[in-house]
Motif scaffolding. Structure first.
Motif, PDB file in Angstrom:
ATOM      1  N   ALA A   1       0.833  -1.198   0.000  1.00  0.00           N
ATOM      2  CA  ALA A   1       0.000   0.000   0.000  1.00  0.00           C
ATOM      3  C   ALA A   1       0.867   1.247   0.000  1.00  0.00           C
ATOM      4  N   VAL A   2       0.378   2.252  -0.708  1.00  0.00           N
ATOM      5  CA  VAL A   2       0.932   3.601  -0.686  1.00  0.00           C
ATOM      6  C   VAL A   2      -0.186   4.519  -0.234  1.00  0.00           C
ATOM      7  N   ARG A   3       0.105   5.399   0.695  1.00  0.00           N
ATOM      8  CA  ARG A   3      -0.944   6.276   1.211  1.00  0.00           C
ATOM      9  C   ARG A   3      -1.634   7.039   0.077  1.00  0.00           C
ATOM     10  N   GLY A   4      -2.960   6.942   0.047  1.00  0.00           N
ATOM     11  CA  GLY A   4      -3.739   7.640  -0.953  1.00  0.00           C
ATOM     12  C   GLY A   4      -3.847   6.943  -2.288  1.00  0.00           C
ATOM     13  N   GLN A   5      -3.246   5.742  -2.402  1.00  0.00           N
ATOM     14  CA  GLN A   5      -3.239   5.050  -3.694  1.00  0.00           C
ATOM     15  C   GLN A   5      -3.843   3.650  -3.642  1.00  0.00           C
ATOM     16  N   GLY A   6      -4.475   3.288  -2.525  1.00  0.00           N
ATOM     17  CA  GLY A   6      -5.115   1.978  -2.424  1.00  0.00           C
ATOM     18  C   GLY A   6      -4.148   0.887  -1.997  1.00  0.00           C
ATOM     19  N   ALA A   7      -4.693  -0.304  -1.815  1.00  0.00           N
ATOM     20  CA  ALA A   7      -3.918  -1.463  -1.377  1.00  0.00           C
ATOM     21  C   ALA A   7      -4.047  -2.569  -2.406  1.00  0.00           C
ATOM     22  N   THR A   8      -2.990  -3.367  -2.533  1.00  0.00           N
ATOM     23  CA  THR A   8      -3.001  -4.475  -3.479  1.00  0.00           C
ATOM     24  C   THR A   8      -2.521  -5.757  -2.814  1.00  0.00           C
ATOM     25  N   LEU A   9      -2.932  -6.868  -3.402  1.00  0.00           N
ATOM     26  CA  LEU A   9      -2.408  -8.191  -3.063  1.00  0.00           C
ATOM     27  C   LEU A   9      -1.907  -8.799  -4.361  1.00  0.00           C
ATOM     28  N   ASN A  10      -0.607  -9.006  -4.433  1.00  0.00           N
ATOM     29  CA  ASN A  10       0.038  -9.493  -5.662  1.00  0.00           C
ATOM     30  C   ASN A  10      -0.357  -8.638  -6.867  1.00  0.00           C
ATOM     31  N   GLY A  11      -0.378  -7.326  -6.637  1.00  0.00           N
ATOM     32  CA  GLY A  11      -0.619  -6.379  -7.716  1.00  0.00           C
ATOM     33  C   GLY A  11      -2.072  -6.132  -8.059  1.00  0.00           C
ATOM     34  N   VAL A  12      -2.997  -6.822  -7.416  1.00  0.00           N
ATOM     35  CA  VAL A  12      -4.431  -6.664  -7.695  1.00  0.00           C
ATOM     36  C   VAL A  12      -5.085  -5.897  -6.548  1.00  0.00           C
ATOM     37  N   SER A  13      -5.871  -4.890  -6.880  1.00  0.00           N
ATOM     38  CA  SER A  13      -6.524  -4.080  -5.843  1.00  0.00           C
ATOM     39  C   SER A  13      -7.411  -4.934  -4.952  1.00  0.00           C
ATOM     40  N   VAL A  14      -7.404  -4.628  -3.652  1.00  0.00           N
ATOM     41  CA  VAL A  14      -8.228  -5.352  -2.693  1.00  0.00           C
ATOM     42  C   VAL A  14      -9.054  -4.368  -1.880  1.00  0.00           C
ATOM     43  N   GLY A  15     -10.122  -4.896  -1.273  1.00  0.00           N
ATOM     44  CA  GLY A  15     -10.975  -4.073  -0.429  1.00  0.00           C
ATOM     45  C   GLY A  15     -11.547  -4.883   0.718  1.00  0.00           C
ATOM     46  N   ALA A  16     -11.740  -4.219   1.828  1.00  0.00           N
ATOM     47  CA  ALA A  16     -12.321  -4.875   3.005  1.00  0.00           C
ATOM     48  C   ALA A  16     -13.782  -5.227   2.753  1.00  0.00           C
ATOM     49  N   ALA A  17     -14.270  -6.259   3.453  1.00  0.00           N
ATOM     50  CA  ALA A  17     -15.666  -6.672   3.329  1.00  0.00           C
ATOM     51  C   ALA A  17     -16.581  -5.540   3.789  1.00  0.00           C
ATOM     52  N   THR A  18     -17.638  -5.308   3.028  1.00  0.00           N
ATOM     53  CA  THR A  18     -18.574  -4.236   3.356  1.00  0.00           C
ATOM     54  C   THR A  18     -19.673  -4.750   4.286  1.00  0.00           C
ATOM     55  N   GLY A  19     -20.472  -3.822   4.777  1.00  0.00           N
ATOM     56  CA  GLY A  19     -21.569  -4.186   5.673  1.00  0.00           C
ATOM     57  C   GLY A  19     -21.185  -3.988   7.127  1.00  0.00           C
ATOM     58  N   ALA A  20     -22.172  -4.148   8.023  1.00  0.00           N
ATOM     59  CA  ALA A  20     -21.941  -3.934   9.449  1.00  0.00           C
ATOM     60  C   ALA A  20     -22.241  -5.169  10.291  1.00  0.00           C
ATOM     61  N   GLU A  21     -22.810  -6.215   9.665  1.00  0.00           N
ATOM     62  CA  GLU A  21     -23.125  -7.422  10.426  1.00  0.00           C
ATOM     63  C   GLU A  21     -21.833  -8.161  10.779  1.00  0.00           C
ATOM     64  N   LEU A  22     -21.945  -9.136  11.684  1.00  0.00           N
ATOM     65  CA  LEU A  22     -20.759  -9.884  12.113  1.00  0.00           C
ATOM     66  C   LEU A  22     -20.992 -11.377  11.986  1.00  0.00           C
ATOM     67  N   ASP A  23     -20.178 -12.003  11.158  1.00  0.00           N
ATOM     68  CA  ASP A  23     -20.116 -13.464  11.073  1.00  0.00           C
ATOM     69  C   ASP A  23     -18.875 -13.868  11.866  1.00  0.00           C
ATOM     70  N   PHE A  24     -19.085 -14.401  13.073  1.00  0.00           N
ATOM     71  CA  PHE A  24     -17.952 -14.631  13.966  1.00  0.00           C
ATOM     72  C   PHE A  24     -16.962 -15.657  13.431  1.00  0.00           C
ATOM     73  N   SER A  25     -17.378 -16.479  12.484  1.00  0.00           N
ATOM     74  CA  SER A  25     -16.430 -17.420  11.883  1.00  0.00           C
ATOM     75  C   SER A  25     -15.431 -16.703  10.988  1.00  0.00           C
ATOM     76  N   ARG A  26     -15.696 -15.412  10.725  1.00  0.00           N
ATOM     77  CA  ARG A  26     -14.769 -14.596   9.939  1.00  0.00           C
ATOM     78  C   ARG A  26     -14.226 -13.440  10.769  1.00  0.00           C
ATOM     79  N   VAL A  27     -14.129 -13.667  12.065  1.00  0.00           N
ATOM     80  CA  VAL A  27     -13.536 -12.702  12.998  1.00  0.00           C
ATOM     81  C   VAL A  27     -12.385 -13.395  13.718  1.00  0.00           C
TER      82      VAL A  27
END
Length: 260
Positions: free
Chosen positions: A127-153
């Motif tokens: 990641a570079v500040r202000g330029q997004g984050a990548t995983l192996n060169g591909v842009s990534v994003g955090a899961a959206t929503g506000a609910e909680l699936d504890f198996s993914r916490v």
């Protein structure tokens, strides 16, 4: 300048990861520092490589690493490298695969460049500040929503259980030994949220912090306060990382139900 440092960081972290991987599952000298923190010759050799590459190229920058003697001169530097040569040493020595190399460049207490490399699975978060984050060169994003699936916490179970309104058992995601990697799993949506218990240090957090933020997530103290780096005190309290809406819900919950 930032583009030059980004290329330097990428090359150095990849080289360090290759070195650590070459020593993985071999007979290594290891010992305990402090009360219970394991360290091995692989940590030291990886640290030495990173220090040689990064400090030679940027002699005016500060340096803070888990495996280097702390130098107060870093406190007067506008730019400082914050380094964990092998995050998850206990797992590394046990032959587990959940370890990584984690390096950030911090400007005035805030990360501006970050790399977290998981050599066994060849996952390179950047990641570079202000330029997004990548995983192996591909842009990534955090899961959206506000609910909680504890198996993914992921995080300390007694802490996470305080979020569970039901009386049922909270079944969490299997433990990830590297804290930096645990937090980065939030950045690409593999986890909905991740917690760090108290006593995490700058080098565990700085790179992952920027990667989460640049992946449209948020990572703060449980109070919602931002995390500041390259201070005299490098130890932090309980932290949470999640997509922005989910993070806001979690912070609000703990404001209304503070930890004892």
């Amino acid at each position: 300048m930032l583009a030059r440092d980004a290329a330097l960081l990428t090359d150095s972290v990849r080289e360090a990861g290759a070195l650590a991987l070459s020593l993985f599952r071999t007979e290594l000298k290891n010992w305990t520092k402090g009360a219970s923190s394991p360290v091995s010759e692989a940590d030291i050799r990886t640290n030495d490589l990173l220090e040689s590459r990064l400090r030679t190229a940027t002699p005016d920058y500060g340096w803070l690493s888990e495996e280097s003697v702390d130098d107060d001169k870093r406190l007067g530097k506008r730019l400082t490298w914050i380094v964990d040569p092998i995050d998850g040493t206990r797992g590394y020595l046990a032959g587990r695969e959940d370890w990584c190399v984690s390096v950030a460049l911090v400007e005035d207490a805030t990360p501006v460049l970050a790399a977290v490399f998981v050599p066994v699975s060849d996952e390179f978060f950047f990641a570079v500040r202000g330029q997004g984050a990548t995983l192996n060169g591909v842009s990534v994003g955090a899961a959206t929503g506000a609910e909680l699936d504890f198996s993914r916490v992921a995080g300390p179970k007694p802490l996470v259980e305080r979020l569970n309104a039901s009386s049922g058992d909270t079944v969490l995601h299997p433990r990830i030994g590297s804290l930096a990697l645990r937090l980065c799993r939030v950045a690409h949506g593999g986890l909905e949220a991740a917690f760090a218990g108290g006593q995490s240090r700058d080098w565990d957090l700085a790179a992952a912090n920027l990667i989460v933020q640049e992946a449209n997530g948020n990572m703060t103290a449980l109070s919602g306060d931002p995390i500041l780096y390259n201070r005299r005190e490098v130890t932090h309290g309980v932290l949470v990382a999640a997509g922005r809406d989910r993070h806001a819900r979690i912070v609000e919950h703990f404001r209304n139900h503070p930890l004892p």
